[in-house]
Design a protein around this motif. Sequence first.
Motif, PDB file in Angstrom:
ATOM      1  N   ALA A  32      -1.453   2.033   4.536  1.00  6.03           N
ATOM      2  CA  ALA A  32      -0.185   1.391   4.929  1.00  6.03           C
ATOM      3  C   ALA A  32       0.035   1.515   6.432  1.00  6.03           C
ATOM      4  O   ALA A  32       0.371   0.523   7.090  1.00  6.03           O
ATOM      5  N   VAL A  33      -0.192   2.697   6.965  1.00 11.87           N
ATOM      6  CA  VAL A  33      -0.008   2.906   8.396  1.00 11.87           C
ATOM      7  C   VAL A  33      -0.984   2.044   9.198  1.00 11.87           C
ATOM      8  O   VAL A  33      -0.624   1.473  10.245  1.00 11.87           O
ATOM      9  N   GLU A  44       0.835  -1.214   0.000  1.00  9.49           N
ATOM     10  CA  GLU A  44       0.000   0.000   0.000  1.00  9.49           C
ATOM     11  C   GLU A  44       0.865   1.258   0.000  1.00  9.49           C
ATOM     12  O   GLU A  44       0.549   2.238  -0.666  1.00  9.49           O
ATOM     13  N   TYR A  45       1.977   1.233   0.732  1.00  9.74           N
ATOM     14  CA  TYR A  45       2.884   2.377   0.762  1.00  9.74           C
ATOM     15  C   TYR A  45       3.441   2.656  -0.630  1.00  9.74           C
ATOM     16  O   TYR A  45       3.479   3.790  -1.087  1.00  9.74           O
ATOM     17  N   LYS A  46       3.882   1.586  -1.314  1.00 10.54           N
ATOM     18  CA  LYS A  46       4.433   1.742  -2.659  1.00 10.54           C
ATOM     19  C   LYS A  46       3.377   2.217  -3.652  1.00 10.54           C
ATOM     20  O   LYS A  46       3.721   2.835  -4.663  1.00 10.54           O
ATOM     21  N   TYR A 102      -0.785   5.868   1.797  1.00 12.67           N
ATOM     22  CA  TYR A 102      -0.040   5.961   3.047  1.00 12.67           C
ATOM     23  C   TYR A 102      -0.904   5.715   4.276  1.00 12.67           C
ATOM     24  O   TYR A 102      -0.456   5.079   5.234  1.00 12.67           O
ATOM     25  N   TRP A 129       0.386  -1.325   9.495  1.00  8.69           N
ATOM     26  CA  TRP A 129       1.560  -1.408  10.365  1.00  8.69           C
ATOM     27  C   TRP A 129       1.255  -1.199  11.836  1.00  8.69           C
ATOM     28  O   TRP A 129       2.088  -1.478  12.689  1.00  8.69           O
TER      29      TRP A 129
END
Length: 175
Positions: free
Chosen positions: A170-171, A161-163, A167, A174
Amino acid sequence: HERPEGDRCPICFDLVELPMHKNSKVKACCMKRVCDGCDLAAAQRGMYDTCPFCRTAIPADDASMLAMIQKRVGKGDAVAIKVLGEQYYVGELGLARDVPRAIELWAEAAELGSLDAHFQLGAMYYTGNSVAKDKPRCIRHLQQAAVRGHVESRYILGVVEYKNGNYQLAVQHWM
């Protein structure tokens, strides 16, 4: 998300620290992941040649270990099928390296509910290591494992997702 029950040592019931493959060992006899602490405690009690969980003699050579794994595979044990796939992937225990057979075994283990098999398949399709990159397959396998608590799958989903520029998502993966 809760970590799956397979992330706990069957002897002390503590969660195995991450990365699990560095802090525990899967025993070929019973296919249980025993933490290094319980393995050490068993050795200190003189149990050098038996499994600390099932008390079966530890195989002396690769052929004996492979026979134990194949016996568990014959009984439909998802963990054993995943482990046999790993052996084919790297070509250990006297087996020739056979990536298509490894993928076939991991797919079978994933169907039987192995989160680690889903992770292995997702990671292979993500990196394109020994197979063609296949992002939809990668995501599907990683999601299957992450939804049921597989920490490393969740992490890689965050990386994906970050790539992709997502963002916030992605967070969330994580955290």
